[in-house]
Write a protein that holds these residues in place. Structure first.
Motif, PDB file in Angstrom:
ATOM      1  N   GLY A  38      -7.166  22.919  -8.085  1.00  0.00           N
ATOM      2  CA  GLY A  38      -6.703  21.636  -8.604  1.00  0.00           C
ATOM      3  C   GLY A  38      -5.313  21.659  -9.190  1.00  0.00           C
ATOM      4  N   GLY A  39      -4.655  22.788  -9.142  1.00  0.00           N
ATOM      5  CA  GLY A  39      -3.278  22.857  -9.635  1.00  0.00           C
ATOM      6  C   GLY A  39      -3.228  23.031 -11.148  1.00  0.00           C
ATOM      7  N   PRO A  85      -9.776  17.156 -10.190  1.00  0.00           N
ATOM      8  CA  PRO A  85      -8.715  17.016 -11.192  1.00  0.00           C
ATOM      9  C   PRO A  85      -7.987  18.336 -11.413  1.00  0.00           C
ATOM     10  CG  PRO A  85     -10.843  17.205 -12.267  1.00  0.00           C
ATOM     11  CD  PRO A  85     -11.111  17.138 -10.789  1.00  0.00           C
ATOM     12  N   PRO A  86      -6.868  18.304 -12.134  1.00  0.00           N
ATOM     13  CA  PRO A  86      -6.150  19.548 -12.425  1.00  0.00           C
ATOM     14  C   PRO A  86      -7.060  20.572 -13.083  1.00  0.00           C
ATOM     15  CG  PRO A  86      -4.810  17.656 -13.039  1.00  0.00           C
ATOM     16  CD  PRO A  86      -6.161  17.118 -12.671  1.00  0.00           C
ATOM     17  N   GLY A  87      -6.916  21.825 -12.661  1.00  0.00           N
ATOM     18  CA  GLY A  87      -7.698  22.919 -13.226  1.00  0.00           C
ATOM     19  C   GLY A  87      -9.018  23.185 -12.541  1.00  0.00           C
ATOM     20  N   THR A  88      -9.402  22.318 -11.599  1.00  0.00           N
ATOM     21  CA  THR A  88     -10.675  22.476 -10.885  1.00  0.00           C
ATOM     22  C   THR A  88     -10.470  23.274  -9.601  1.00  0.00           C
ATOM     23  OG1 THR A  88     -11.504  20.373 -11.722  1.00  0.00           O
ATOM     24  CG2 THR A  88     -12.552  21.230  -9.747  1.00  0.00           C
ATOM     25  N   THR A  89     -11.441  24.116  -9.267  1.00  0.00           N
ATOM     26  CA  THR A  89     -11.439  24.815  -7.989  1.00  0.00           C
ATOM     27  C   THR A  89     -12.629  24.341  -7.172  1.00  0.00           C
ATOM     28  OG1 THR A  89     -10.382  26.790  -8.903  1.00  0.00           O
ATOM     29  CG2 THR A  89     -11.575  27.046  -6.833  1.00  0.00           C
ATOM     30  N   VAL A  90     -12.344  23.886  -5.952  1.00  0.00           N
ATOM     31  CA  VAL A  90     -13.381  23.452  -5.019  1.00  0.00           C
ATOM     32  C   VAL A  90     -13.427  24.458  -3.876  1.00  0.00           C
ATOM     33  CG1 VAL A  90     -14.174  21.645  -3.460  1.00  0.00           C
ATOM     34  CG2 VAL A  90     -13.058  21.024  -5.610  1.00  0.00           C
ATOM     35  N   ALA A  91     -14.619  24.937  -3.557  1.00  0.00           N
ATOM     36  CA  ALA A  91     -14.796  25.846  -2.425  1.00  0.00           C
ATOM     37  C   ALA A  91     -15.854  25.265  -1.496  1.00  0.00           C
ATOM     38  CB  ALA A  91     -15.226  27.231  -2.898  1.00  0.00           C
ATOM     39  N   VAL A  92     -15.626  25.444  -0.203  1.00  0.00           N
ATOM     40  CA  VAL A  92     -16.597  25.016   0.804  1.00  0.00           C
ATOM     41  C   VAL A  92     -16.905  26.222   1.680  1.00  0.00           C
ATOM     42  CG1 VAL A  92     -17.051  23.496   2.754  1.00  0.00           C
ATOM     43  CG2 VAL A  92     -15.764  22.640   0.779  1.00  0.00           C
ATOM     44  N   HIS A  93     -18.178  26.528   1.828  1.00  0.00           N
ATOM     45  CA  HIS A  93     -18.617  27.674   2.616  1.00  0.00           C
ATOM     46  C   HIS A  93     -19.451  27.166   3.794  1.00  0.00           C
ATOM     47  CE1 HIS A  93     -17.340  30.110  -0.798  1.00  0.00           C
ATOM     48  NE2 HIS A  93     -18.107  29.358  -1.586  1.00  0.00           N
ATOM     49  N   PHE A  94     -18.999  27.441   5.012  1.00  0.00           N
ATOM     50  CA  PHE A  94     -19.712  27.049   6.223  1.00  0.00           C
ATOM     51  C   PHE A  94     -20.528  28.220   6.756  1.00  0.00           C
ATOM     52  CE2 PHE A  94     -16.204  24.070   5.994  1.00  0.00           C
ATOM     53  CZ  PHE A  94     -16.753  22.871   6.422  1.00  0.00           C
ATOM     54  N   LEU A 144       0.814  -1.209   0.000  1.00  0.00           N
ATOM     55  CA  LEU A 144       0.000   0.000   0.000  1.00  0.00           C
ATOM     56  C   LEU A 144       0.853   1.267   0.000  1.00  0.00           C
ATOM     57  CD1 LEU A 144      -2.811  -1.169   2.426  1.00  0.00           C
ATOM     58  CD2 LEU A 144      -3.089  -0.590  -0.001  1.00  0.00           C
ATOM     59  N   LEU A 145       1.920   1.281   0.780  1.00  0.00           N
ATOM     60  CA  LEU A 145       2.785   2.463   0.791  1.00  0.00           C
ATOM     61  C   LEU A 145       3.513   2.620  -0.539  1.00  0.00           C
ATOM     62  CD1 LEU A 145       4.324   2.580   4.379  1.00  0.00           C
ATOM     63  CD2 LEU A 145       2.670   4.151   3.365  1.00  0.00           C
ATOM     64  N   ALA A 146       3.896   1.518  -1.172  1.00  0.00           N
ATOM     65  CA  ALA A 146       4.544   1.604  -2.481  1.00  0.00           C
ATOM     66  C   ALA A 146       3.571   2.159  -3.525  1.00  0.00           C
ATOM     67  CB  ALA A 146       5.062   0.231  -2.906  1.00  0.00           C
ATOM     68  N   ALA A 147       2.305   1.730  -3.463  1.00  0.00           N
ATOM     69  CA  ALA A 147       1.304   2.261  -4.389  1.00  0.00           C
ATOM     70  C   ALA A 147       1.137   3.762  -4.193  1.00  0.00           C
ATOM     71  CB  ALA A 147      -0.024   1.541  -4.183  1.00  0.00           C
ATOM     72  N   GLU A 148       1.124   4.199  -2.928  1.00  0.00           N
ATOM     73  CA  GLU A 148       1.020   5.633  -2.636  1.00  0.00           C
ATOM     74  C   GLU A 148       2.235   6.387  -3.137  1.00  0.00           C
ATOM     75  OE1 GLU A 148       1.052   8.451   1.324  1.00  0.00           O
ATOM     76  OE2 GLU A 148      -0.028   6.555   1.428  1.00  0.00           O
ATOM     77  N   ASP A 149       3.415   5.864  -2.842  1.00  0.00           N
ATOM     78  CA  ASP A 149       4.657   6.561  -3.207  1.00  0.00           C
ATOM     79  C   ASP A 149       4.844   6.662  -4.715  1.00  0.00           C
ATOM     80  OD1 ASP A 149       5.209   6.905  -0.532  1.00  0.00           O
ATOM     81  OD2 ASP A 149       6.590   5.201  -0.401  1.00  0.00           O
ATOM     82  N   ASP A 184       0.976  15.604  -8.514  1.00  0.00           N
ATOM     83  CA  ASP A 184       2.158  14.777  -8.755  1.00  0.00           C
ATOM     84  C   ASP A 184       2.404  13.787  -7.622  1.00  0.00           C
ATOM     85  OD1 ASP A 184       2.771  16.798  -6.956  1.00  0.00           O
ATOM     86  OD2 ASP A 184       4.866  16.957  -7.605  1.00  0.00           O
ATOM     87  N   ARG A 185       1.599  13.863  -6.535  1.00  0.00           N
ATOM     88  CA  ARG A 185       1.754  12.950  -5.411  1.00  0.00           C
ATOM     89  C   ARG A 185       0.508  12.093  -5.171  1.00  0.00           C
ATOM     90  NH1 ARG A 185       5.674  11.154  -4.432  1.00  0.00           N
ATOM     91  NH2 ARG A 185       5.241  10.757  -2.241  1.00  0.00           N
ATOM     92  N   LEU A 186      -0.561  12.355  -5.914  1.00  0.00           N
ATOM     93  CA  LEU A 186      -1.830  11.671  -5.680  1.00  0.00           C
ATOM     94  C   LEU A 186      -2.290  10.949  -6.947  1.00  0.00           C
ATOM     95  CD1 LEU A 186      -3.621  14.520  -3.688  1.00  0.00           C
ATOM     96  CD2 LEU A 186      -2.443  12.525  -2.746  1.00  0.00           C
ATOM     97  N   ILE A 187      -3.197   9.985  -6.773  1.00  0.00           N
ATOM     98  CA  ILE A 187      -3.637   9.145  -7.888  1.00  0.00           C
ATOM     99  C   ILE A 187      -4.916   9.679  -8.516  1.00  0.00           C
ATOM    100  CG2 ILE A 187      -4.308   6.809  -8.577  1.00  0.00           C
ATOM    101  CD1 ILE A 187      -2.694   5.807  -6.089  1.00  0.00           C
TER     102      ILE A 187
END
Length: 259
Positions: free
Chosen positions: A258-259, A239-248, A12-17, A96-99
């Protein structure tokens, strides 16, 4: 080669890395039960600490009734947060660090007192909280297409990826956390909403369940730790190019690019 706790943790750690998804471990190790899965989770934590990460708290998964029914369980699962998972304010999702990252809104507790089960109630749990914050968790399963059993996801540290917390912190007694609402926006469009009642009826119930589950394994929630109480809504792709906002309602707004 036969499967055991060490092999599962290493895989699992190898898959993450290496950012490589895979089939669920239970496809190859059908005998992986929940207690063994928590042992795998503990071994992955030990390896994270050995490489220099530090525990900063815990997270809960499957806190909504709908998700529990979908997975056939009656209680949430717990997993670990380390400083390697913390996303600084304003930083983009590190693709670059996530799947295959997805984002979900969370109510986050910062603990002022140690909380140890068994016998913790929502009231005693909330009394141990120092402040409440809004947050976003970026989940990232190591399993292809987010396909897994309960044992698989526990072993995989509940799909941990990254998380961020908002700058607004309030004492818990000043909030009606069951009614604290959030709106989720993707690229400026509202796509979902929920209240704290979506998390076990009240986020303090989730905190109590976490303390009691950890207590069953001889562990406790320590002062200063963060507790992510679980997704208030379903996770949205980031995904790349997406902006997520959360308003409480009272806990401010958080923005994730999304970078």
């Amino acid at each position: 080669m036969s499967w055991d706790t060490d092999r599962a943790a290493a895989v699992l750690l190898a898959a993450e890395d290496h950012r490589t998804d895979r089939a669920p471990i239970t496809d190859d190790w059908p005998g992986l039960d929940l207690d063994t899965a928590y042992a795998v989770q503990g071994e992955t934590l030990r390896r994270r600490l050995d490489r220099g990460e530090h525990i900063v708290g815990i997270k809960l998964g499957l806190t909504s009734r709908a998700k529990q029914e979908r997975m056939g369980v009656a209680a949430p699962l717990t997993a670990w947060l380390t400083d390697g998972m913390l996303l600084p304010a304003g930083a983009p999702v590190p693709h670059d660090r996530l799947i295959h990252p997805r984002a979900e809104p969370e109510i986050v507790f910062v603990m002022k007192d140690r909380l140890a089960g068994p016998g913790v109630t929502a009231a005693t749990a909330l009394a141990a909280v120092g402040s409440v914050h809004g947050g976003i968790e970026v989940i990232d399963s190591r399993y292809r297409d987010f396909r897994f059993t309960l044992s698989d996801v526990v072993a995989d540290n509940a799909s941990s990826g990254r998380f961020l917390t908002g700058p607004v912190g309030m004492p818990p007694e000043t909030l009606d956390l069951a009614m604290e609402a959030c709106l989720v926006e993707v690229d400026g469009q509202v796509v979902d909403s929920a209240t704290g009642a979506a998390v076990q009826g009240h986020p303090a119930e989730a905190l109590a369940l976490a303390a009691n589950e950890l207590g069953r394994r001889g562990l406790a929630i320590e002062p200063g730790w963060l507790v992510l109480t679980g997704g208030m809504t379903d996770a949205v792709p980031a995904p790349p190019g997406t902006t997520v906002a959360v308003h409480f309602t009272h806990l401010g707004s958080l923005h994730l690019t999304g970078g």
